[in-house]
Scaffold this active site. Structure first.
Site, short mmCIF file in Angstrom:
data_model
loop_
_atom_site.label_atom_id
_atom_site.label_comp_id
_atom_site.label_asym_id
_atom_site.label_seq_id
_atom_site.Cartn_x
_atom_site.Cartn_y
_atom_site.Cartn_z
N ARG A 1 46.78 3.56 41.19
CA ARG A 1 47.98 3.42 41.01
C ARG A 1 48.86 2.98 42.04
O ARG A 1 48.19 2.62 43.33
CB ARG A 1 48.78 4.94 40.88
CG ARG A 1 48.91 5.52 39.52
CD ARG A 1 49.27 6.74 39.58
NE ARG A 1 48.78 7.50 40.27
CZ ARG A 1 49.32 8.11 41.43
NH1 ARG A 1 50.46 7.49 42.06
NH2 ARG A 1 48.42 9.11 42.19
N TYR B 1 45.71 -0.97 35.11
CA TYR B 1 44.89 0.33 35.48
C TYR B 1 45.69 1.48 34.99
O TYR B 1 46.69 1.50 35.70
CB TYR B 1 44.27 0.24 36.96
CG TYR B 1 43.13 0.87 37.05
CD1 TYR B 1 41.62 0.56 36.88
CD2 TYR B 1 43.22 2.27 37.48
CE1 TYR B 1 40.77 1.29 36.75
CE2 TYR B 1 41.96 3.19 37.43
CZ TYR B 1 40.91 2.69 37.17
OH TYR B 1 39.60 3.31 37.43
N LYS C 1 52.05 8.88 33.32
CA LYS C 1 52.86 9.15 34.57
C LYS C 1 54.28 8.69 34.36
O LYS C 1 55.29 9.33 34.72
CB LYS C 1 52.15 8.66 35.78
CG LYS C 1 50.91 9.26 36.10
CD LYS C 1 50.86 10.79 36.39
CE LYS C 1 49.76 11.50 36.09
NZ LYS C 1 48.82 11.89 37.22
N HIS D 1 53.47 17.93 36.86
CA HIS D 1 52.12 17.39 37.12
C HIS D 1 51.27 18.42 37.21
O HIS D 1 50.88 19.03 38.33
CB HIS D 1 52.14 16.77 38.29
CG HIS D 1 50.83 15.76 38.57
ND1 HIS D 1 50.42 15.23 39.97
CD2 HIS D 1 50.09 15.43 37.67
CE1 HIS D 1 49.66 14.61 39.45
NE2 HIS D 1 49.25 14.44 38.54
N SER E 1 47.04 14.20 42.83
CA SER E 1 46.09 13.54 42.14
C SER E 1 44.79 13.61 43.03
O SER E 1 44.57 13.48 44.19
CB SER E 1 46.44 12.08 42.40
OG SER E 1 47.72 11.66 41.74
N CYS F 1 42.88 16.17 43.00
CA CYS F 1 42.59 17.63 43.95
C CYS F 1 42.18 18.68 43.20
O CYS F 1 42.18 19.84 43.64
CB CYS F 1 43.91 17.60 44.79
SG CYS F 1 44.23 16.82 46.08
N ASP G 1 46.57 17.76 33.14
CA ASP G 1 47.36 16.97 34.14
C ASP G 1 48.77 16.95 34.14
O ASP G 1 49.45 17.08 35.24
CB ASP G 1 46.80 15.16 33.55
CG ASP G 1 47.31 14.44 34.82
OD1 ASP G 1 47.10 14.72 35.94
OD2 ASP G 1 47.92 13.20 34.65
N ARG H 1 37.07 6.26 36.34
CA ARG H 1 37.64 7.44 35.46
C ARG H 1 36.98 7.30 34.00
O ARG H 1 36.45 6.32 33.78
CB ARG H 1 39.20 7.06 34.98
CG ARG H 1 39.92 7.04 36.36
CD ARG H 1 40.55 8.30 36.64
NE ARG H 1 41.51 8.39 37.66
CZ ARG H 1 42.11 9.34 38.07
NH1 ARG H 1 42.41 10.66 37.31
NH2 ARG H 1 42.68 9.55 39.13
P1 GTP Z 1 43.70 13.02 38.89
O1 GTP Z 1 43.21 13.03 37.51
O2 GTP Z 1 43.73 12.17 39.88
O3 GTP Z 1 45.18 13.94 38.85
O4 GTP Z 1 42.77 14.17 39.61
P2 GTP Z 1 42.54 15.87 39.39
O5 GTP Z 1 43.55 16.70 40.32
O6 GTP Z 1 42.20 16.00 38.11
O7 GTP Z 1 41.13 15.94 40.27
P3 GTP Z 1 39.71 16.42 39.68
O8 GTP Z 1 39.37 17.51 38.99
O9 GTP Z 1 39.23 15.13 38.89
O10 GTP Z 1 39.06 16.22 41.20
C1 GTP Z 1 38.97 15.32 42.02
C2 GTP Z 1 37.86 15.49 42.88
O11 GTP Z 1 37.84 16.64 43.61
C3 GTP Z 1 36.45 15.28 42.14
O12 GTP Z 1 35.56 14.19 42.87
C4 GTP Z 1 35.79 16.70 42.23
O13 GTP Z 1 34.58 16.71 42.18
C5 GTP Z 1 36.73 17.31 43.68
N1 GTP Z 1 36.75 18.81 43.13
C6 GTP Z 1 37.56 19.17 42.02
N2 GTP Z 1 37.53 20.62 42.29
C7 GTP Z 1 36.74 21.03 43.39
C8 GTP Z 1 36.39 22.16 44.14
O14 GTP Z 1 36.73 23.10 43.67
N3 GTP Z 1 35.69 21.75 45.29
C9 GTP Z 1 35.60 20.69 45.76
N4 GTP Z 1 34.79 20.64 46.98
N5 GTP Z 1 35.79 19.66 45.24
C10 GTP Z 1 36.27 19.66 44.05
C1 SPV Z 2 46.51 10.31 39.02
O1 SPV Z 2 46.52 9.43 39.80
O2 SPV Z 2 47.44 11.51 39.08
C2 SPV Z 2 46.07 10.16 37.70
C3 SPV Z 2 45.48 8.68 37.33
O3 SPV Z 2 45.98 10.95 36.85
S1 SPV Z 2 46.84 7.86 36.83
O4 SPV Z 2 46.91 7.84 35.48
O5 SPV Z 2 46.37 6.60 37.14
O6 SPV Z 2 47.93 8.10 37.46
MN MN Z 3 42.64 14.61 36.52
#
Ligand code: GTP
Ligand code: SPV
Ligand code: MN
Length: 572
Positions: free
Chosen positions: A67, A206, A215, A235, A257, A259, A282, A373
């Protein structure tokens, strides 16, 4: 072929006149149409079919990988309505800029008209949109992420007013100029007009820049609709948690994002007897019903998940979800399958990296992009909650806020009331990740994990959230979590992933009122958790002095950033 209502057709005609595509296709959203797009992209060399059924590999331009917040605008009539955390542009001035950018931008290309529905078809909270795009990659991703075609068209023909979105990769092909594998433009603009509920996106293909249902609509435009109409667009992931006695509670959780939303939504609990089911990973649209409870739906129909870090160990359900019918973008190619950092302990030989080059293991560069992704259907989820597509949505009893913080913020804590809970949301901060352009690791304030996604003044957003507390309503309990505390060696203290069930179970029991807690001025903390982790007591406690300093800094941030529009209740 379907027709559109006259008023909508007029808007599309204006887009056609502006963008001058060679051809226009109204998408019906059928599986056949979807496969046709994939076959076409494969024949063009844009998509690579993988060994697994229905799986395809895409590689973006290295300059179009996340983004672009610096090019994202809220174009409200008044600047103060966009607030201090958004880029604002005058609607007239922006329309002029857009008219010039979009002028002739689809020459040599086909314009695809994508009617889509956000939300389960049975649910009255669902909403329709139309995305007009010149990207087939967008079409196939929208097919998975939203409910595309006839289902939305029917609603529009019955009178539902769609949020209109125009998207272009911004690379016209005059005089038979050949296409490139990932067209995009150096100049990018993602513009939102909350008052007229329109979205214009130029120059990027993207993710959140281009899949306008996500979003742009479901958060930025929807948050402004929600404020006007008294509901919430957040979110947040949505999960149902069942305890060993068979009682069930739903939680919604906002993490910035990258996290951990997708991972928590798909958690396979490491605690006997507990079950977690996924409604969404999400975005949550939520509204109080007449019974005084807060109900949530997931407006999306798929997962657009971060690939790196996903493995059989960390997220076995995700690994199952992506086994078929999945689109991969910017991961590494491993023969006729895919690979990314964290998938296996050792890096396979012979990888092609996300830039299309032979991967050099010695280079120190990752083979997959950190924001690589997967796009996969919600229905693949092995722990999908049975109420995901229900007419009513699911009743939320707990709201969780969490960021990526190496210090200060404890593993889990409970707010004493809704106001303190709103404060947890408003003061959420997190170390920056690769989901957006810019330097990673820097600590930034990200209230409600909505900094990049709130379509109006964030101070008004706080007030709107606070004002949800009303007589006769059963307010959810609010919690703060942090999976990312580090020790002196920079290693994560908390094992995370499946073990996050310990924190979920504590929150569940806290709502039930059956946990032992430590009281502090800032909320309640667990006395202990039934897990052996080095440094556990450290992350279950707060240093009241350090924490107090953080709270004071946070109040200063709220005051200096949002001024009079920050509710007083958050500053006292
Ligand atoms: P967006 O899709 O961008 O909004 O991200 P998200 O909030 O869905 O995060 P996602 O679950 O994809 O995790 C992002 C990164 O954090 C990944 O590389 C995960 O492996 C890592 N992660 C997720 N949960 C944990 C956790 O409990 N501990 C640790 N150390 N890393 C984590
Ligand atoms: C985020 O950045 O929080 C995502 C990926 O889930 S995007 O759809 O590119 O915003
Ligand atoms: Mn996600």
């Amino acid at each position: 072929m379907q027709t559109l209502p006259e008023a909508i057709q007029e808007k599309i005609d204006a887009f056609i006149k502006l963008c001058t595509p060679d051809d226009v296709v109204i998408c019906n959203g059928s599986r056949k149409e979807y496969q046709g797009f994939l076959d076409k992209m494969e024949s063009m060399g844009v998509a690579t079919a993988l060994k697994n059924e229905g799986c395809y590999y895409f590689r973006s331009d290295p300059k179009d990988v996340a983004r672009v917040e610096s090019c994202t605008f809220i174009c409200s009539e008044k600047k103060e309505d966009a607030g201090p955390t958004n880029n604002h542009e005058d609607p007239k001035a922006m329309k002029e800029r857009l008219n010039s950018l979009f002028s002739g931008c689809m020459v040599g290309r086909t314009m695809y008209v994508i009617p889509y529905l956000m939300g389960p078809p049975q649910n009255p909270m669902s909403k329709v949109g139309i995305e007009v795009t010149d990207s087939m990659y967008v079409c196939v991703n929208m097919y998975i992420m939203a409910r595309m075609g006839e289902i939305a068209l029917k609603r529009i023909n019955e009178g539902a007013d769609p949020v209109m979105g125009l998207h272009s990769v911004g690379m016209p092909l005059p005089d038979g100029k050949p296409d490139v594998h990932w067209p995009c433009n150096e100049e990018k603009v993602i513009a939102h007009f909350p008052e007229t509920r329109e979205i214009f996106s130029f120059g990027s293909g993207y993710g959140g820049n281009a899949l306008l249902g996500k979003k742009c609509f479901a958060l930025r435009i929807a948050s402004t609709m929600a404020r006007e109409e008294g509901w919430l667009a957040e979110h947040m992931l949505i999960i149902g948690v069942t305890n060993p006695e068979g009682q069930k509670k739903y939680f919604a959780a906002a993490f910035p994002s990258q996290c951990g939303k997708t991972n928590l939504a798909m958690i396979k609990p490491n605690l006997p007897g507990w079950k977690v089911e996924c409604v969404g990973d999400d975005i949550a649209w939520m509204q109080f019903h007449d019974d005084g409870r807060l109900y949530a739906i997931n407006p999306e129909n798929g997962f657009f998940g971060v690939a790196p870090g996903t493995s059989e160990k960390t997220n076995p359900y995700a690994m199952e979800i992506i086994r078929k019918d999945t689109l991969f973008t910017n991961v590494a190619l491993n023969g006729d399958s895919v690979w990314w950092e964290g998938m296996t302990d050792t890096v396979p030989d012979g990888l092609i990296n996300w830039k299309g080059e032979k991967h050099d293991k010695e280079s120190g560069e990752p083979a997959s992009h950190p924001n690589a992704r997967f796009t996969a259907p919600l229905s693949h989820c092995p722990n999908l909650d049975p109420a995901t597509f229900s007419e009513r949505g699911v009743p939320i009893e707990g709201i969780i806020f969490g960021g990526r913080r190496e210090s200060t913020i404890p593993l889990v804590m409970e707010a004493k009331d809704w106001t303190q809970g709103t404060f947890y949301g408003a003061t959420l901060s997190s170390e920056k990740t690769a989901a957006a352009e810019g330097k990673t690791g820097e600590l930034r304030h990200d209230p409600f994990a909505m900094i990049p996604f709130c379509g109006y003044h964030m101070g008004d957003y706080f007030a709107h959230f606070l004002s949800q507390e009303k007589e006769g309503r059963q307010m959810p309990k609010v919690f703060s979590v942090n999976w990312f505390r580090k020790d002196q060696d920079g290693k994560f203290i908390w094992p995370g992933y499946g073990e996050n069930m310990h924190a979920l179970a504590w929150m569940f029991d806290a709502i039930e009122g059956v946990v032992e807690k430590k009281e502090t001025a800032f909320g309640y903390l667990p006395k202990n958790l039934p897990i052996k982790v080095d440094g556990l007591q450290e992350i279950l406690s707060i240093d009241e002095e350090e924490f107090g300093k953080e709270v004071a800094e946070n109040k200063e941030y709220l005051k200096s950033t949002f001024g009079d529009r920050c509710p007083k209740a958050l500053l006292s």
